[in-house]
Scaffold this motif. Structure first.
Motif, short mmCIF file in Angstrom:
data_model
loop_
_atom_site.label_atom_id
_atom_site.label_comp_id
_atom_site.label_asym_id
_atom_site.label_seq_id
_atom_site.Cartn_x
_atom_site.Cartn_y
_atom_site.Cartn_z
N MET A 5 -29.75 -16.75 -23.36
CA MET A 5 -30.87 -15.85 -23.10
C MET A 5 -32.06 -16.24 -23.97
SD MET A 5 -31.70 -13.51 -21.23
CE MET A 5 -32.81 -12.20 -21.05
N MET A 69 -26.19 -20.21 -17.31
CA MET A 69 -25.99 -18.75 -17.31
C MET A 69 -25.17 -18.33 -16.09
SD MET A 69 -29.72 -17.40 -18.57
CE MET A 69 -29.29 -15.69 -18.93
N SER A 70 -25.47 -18.92 -14.94
CA SER A 70 -24.72 -18.56 -13.74
C SER A 70 -23.26 -18.94 -13.86
CB SER A 70 -25.35 -19.19 -12.49
OG SER A 70 -25.13 -20.58 -12.46
N ILE A 85 -31.22 -11.56 -13.20
CA ILE A 85 -30.88 -11.50 -14.63
C ILE A 85 -31.39 -10.20 -15.22
CG2 ILE A 85 -31.27 -12.56 -16.89
CD1 ILE A 85 -31.47 -15.27 -15.41
#
Length: 170
Positions: A5, A69-70, A85
């Motif tokens: 993030m 992230m996925s 997100i």
């Protein structure tokens, strides 16, 4: 996930800074176009290419971070966007707000770049139209004495208005 993030926010902030540089260059280009300063225009275009290259690299980094992230979240890449997100961050309002702020800044900057580029496009089109008009005018001036000036015996006089100008009696 927190480090991903942070990476995403950092990449988006960097992209925003580069787009702001691009906006400034576009503003400079607008004035250069108005002044018809071709050498300065070439320099600005070269600088824009450098910024565009940096933006492309940052965009590739952003895609990689979002892909990572996925994978961590076990979500498909296709529908994985900043909006999705943001929805997932509903339980983390601080992170959600941070990402939302960066997204808003980036959208604002992109809208500014788009607006300036549209103005520059219009200016360039007008400049091209003016050059086309000038070329047509020069061509017609070069051919006018040969094609439009005949005396009453149908001989070319070679003068634009004939030997004595125009007939004021008519």
């Amino acid at each position: 996930m927190a480090s991903l993030m942070d990476d995403l926010v950092q990449v988006l902030e960097s992209e925003n800074k580069e787009y702001q540089k691009l906006a400034e260059l576009s503003k400079e280009k607008k004035q250069v176009i108005i002044e018809a300063d071709v050498p300065a225009l070439e320099k600005i275009v070269d600088m824009e290419q450098d910024v565009a290259s940096k933006i492309q690299n940052l965009d590739n980094r952003r895609r990689k971070v979002m892909h990572d992230m996925s994978v961590v979240l076990n979500k498909p890449d296709e529908g994985f966007t900043l909006d999705s997100i943001l929805e997932m961050l509903s339980s983390q309002p601080k992170e959600q707000q941070r990402l939302e702020n960066v997204k808003t800044q980036l959208k604002t900057t992109l809208a500014e770049v788009r607006k300036i580029n549209e103005q520059n496009q219009t200016l360039l089109n007008q400049a091209l139209d003016m050059v086309e008009f000038d070329l047509t005018l020069f061509r017609s001036m070069r051919t006018a004495p040969e094609t439009a000036n005949y005396n009453k015996n149908a001989y070319n006089t070679g003068d634009i208005l004939g030997g004595s100008g125009f007939d004021a009696k008519q």
